[in-house]
Design an enzyme around this catalytic site. Sequence first.
Site, PDB file in Angstrom:
ATOM      1  N   ARG A  30     -21.899   8.956   1.790  1.00 33.63           N
ATOM      2  CA  ARG A  30     -22.396  10.142   2.494  1.00 33.63           C
ATOM      3  C   ARG A  30     -23.234  11.038   1.596  1.00 33.63           C
ATOM      4  NH1 ARG A  30     -17.175  12.213   6.020  1.00 33.63           N
ATOM      5  NH2 ARG A  30     -16.669  10.207   6.971  1.00 33.63           N
ATOM      6  N   LYS A  52       3.206  -4.264   6.258  1.00 39.08           N
ATOM      7  CA  LYS A  52       3.391  -4.363   4.811  1.00 39.08           C
ATOM      8  C   LYS A  52       4.872  -4.295   4.416  1.00 39.08           C
ATOM      9  CE  LYS A  52      -0.636  -5.154   3.162  1.00 39.08           C
ATOM     10  NZ  LYS A  52      -0.871  -6.398   2.409  1.00 39.08           N
ATOM     11  N   TYR A  81      -0.035  -0.801  10.273  1.00 40.25           N
ATOM     12  CA  TYR A  81      -0.313  -1.399   8.964  1.00 40.25           C
ATOM     13  C   TYR A  81       0.897  -1.260   8.047  1.00 40.25           C
ATOM     14  CZ  TYR A  81      -2.640  -2.259   4.480  1.00 40.25           C
ATOM     15  OH  TYR A  81      -2.987  -2.756   3.254  1.00 40.25           O
ATOM     16  N   HIS A 119     -12.749   3.353   2.998  1.00 36.72           N
ATOM     17  CA  HIS A 119     -11.771   4.354   2.601  1.00 36.72           C
ATOM     18  C   HIS A 119     -12.496   5.605   2.099  1.00 36.72           C
ATOM     19  CE1 HIS A 119      -9.174   0.724   2.513  1.00 36.72           C
ATOM     20  NE2 HIS A 119      -8.260   1.587   2.911  1.00 36.72           N
ATOM     21  N   ASP A 171      -6.355  14.808   9.372  1.00 33.99           N
ATOM     22  CA  ASP A 171      -6.213  14.819   7.918  1.00 33.99           C
ATOM     23  C   ASP A 171      -5.483  13.592   7.398  1.00 33.99           C
ATOM     24  OD1 ASP A 171      -7.510  17.062   6.935  1.00 33.99           O
ATOM     25  OD2 ASP A 171      -5.805  18.389   7.308  1.00 33.99           O
ATOM     26  N   TRP A 201     -14.421  14.798   6.991  1.00 35.59           N
ATOM     27  CA  TRP A 201     -13.366  14.852   7.999  1.00 35.59           C
ATOM     28  C   TRP A 201     -12.180  15.686   7.520  1.00 35.59           C
ATOM     29  CZ3 TRP A 201     -11.828  10.447  11.705  1.00 35.59           C
ATOM     30  CH2 TRP A 201     -12.949  10.065  12.468  1.00 35.59           C
ATOM     31  N   SER A 224       0.849  -1.188   0.000  1.00 36.40           N
ATOM     32  CA  SER A 224       0.000   0.000   0.000  1.00 36.40           C
ATOM     33  C   SER A 224       0.884   1.238   0.000  1.00 36.40           C
ATOM     34  CB  SER A 224      -0.896   0.000   1.246  1.00 36.40           C
ATOM     35  OG  SER A 224      -1.441   1.280   1.478  1.00 36.40           O
ATOM     36  N   SER A 225       0.366   2.326  -0.543  1.00 29.57           N
ATOM     37  CA  SER A 225       1.145   3.560  -0.585  1.00 29.57           C
ATOM     38  C   SER A 225       1.430   4.117   0.806  1.00 29.57           C
ATOM     39  CB  SER A 225       0.415   4.611  -1.419  1.00 29.57           C
ATOM     40  OG  SER A 225      -0.861   4.898  -0.885  1.00 29.57           O
ATOM     41  N   CYS A 226       0.703   3.642   1.823  1.00 25.51           N
ATOM     42  CA  CYS A 226       0.929   4.169   3.179  1.00 25.51           C
ATOM     43  C   CYS A 226       2.211   3.631   3.795  1.00 25.51           C
ATOM     44  CB  CYS A 226      -0.262   3.862   4.077  1.00 25.51           C
ATOM     45  SG  CYS A 226      -0.365   2.151   4.608  1.00 25.51           S
ATOM     46  N   PRO A 263       0.200  -0.584  -4.753  1.00 22.44           N
ATOM     47  CA  PRO A 263      -0.885   0.171  -5.379  1.00 22.44           C
ATOM     48  C   PRO A 263      -1.169   1.464  -4.615  1.00 22.44           C
ATOM     49  CG  PRO A 263      -1.539  -2.086  -4.793  1.00 22.44           C
ATOM     50  CD  PRO A 263      -0.279  -1.779  -4.073  1.00 22.44           C
ATOM     51  N   THR A 264      -1.674   2.436  -5.320  1.00 20.15           N
ATOM     52  CA  THR A 264      -2.187   3.636  -4.690  1.00 20.15           C
ATOM     53  C   THR A 264      -3.597   3.349  -4.163  1.00 20.15           C
ATOM     54  OG1 THR A 264      -2.490   6.021  -4.990  1.00 20.15           O
ATOM     55  CG2 THR A 264      -3.193   4.592  -6.810  1.00 20.15           C
TER      56      THR A 264
END
Length: 251
Positions: A127, A80, A76, A119, A209, A142, A47-49, A103-104
């Site tokens: 929403r 990864k 997380y 996500h 954020d 948020w 993951s990109s994170c 992946p992004t």
Amino acid sequence: MAAAKVGGIVANNTYRAEFLYDNLQIQNNVIHNSYLNGVKKLMFLGSSCIYPKMPPQPLKEEYLLTGPFESTNAPYAIAKIAGIKMCDAYRSQYGCNFISVMPTNLYGYNDNYHPQNSHVLPALIRRFYEGKEQNTPSVIIWGTGTPRREFLFADDLADACYYLMQEYNEPGLINIGTGNDIAIKDLAVLVKEITGFNGEILFDTAKPDGTPRKLMDVTKLHRRGWRHKIELTEGIRLAYNDYLHRQVEHI
């Protein structure tokens, strides 16, 4: 290997132990048993994170482990990264053709629209849909709306993964994305227009954020000959129509 325990900011920050433990267990078992059973090739999806919170943009593969993590998703990310390093270690020690792709942010058909664990893009779709159906005066988002995110339609990811399974056999990792990003506030406006919500967009700045920006550098992927096909506006329309279809099925 796409199996993982995943979620948005709330889930990542709430279930920190589970996100670390469960993901380590999943990947340790699959990667190790792939080696034991002579699997010819394994693709591990991260993951990109995994990248640091404040790296230069766009995110190049070599920026991995060059700075501190975003605190809300550190467990997380650590899991990864362990998976990437495990694939490389098994390649080095045992000669396994195990590759890693990053992946992004993904969206598309059959997405997760859970109010707490989804996500950002499916969360916005839900929403604004509910705001339209209930005729509410506003939808609350948020954070400040200033963070920028990149989004890839899931069908494009599948195509990229198939392509790389044929063409890529190297250690390290390779980013999969579009190379384009958008501010969350602009994304919200886009989803509002597509869903037909007529109310106001409000931002709850007391909420986090997350990482200010996560744009993938996809130079390495483009040089390999692959590019995405589905642009964001078209993809959101496809995802929203799929969401509407699922709502009808639940009635």
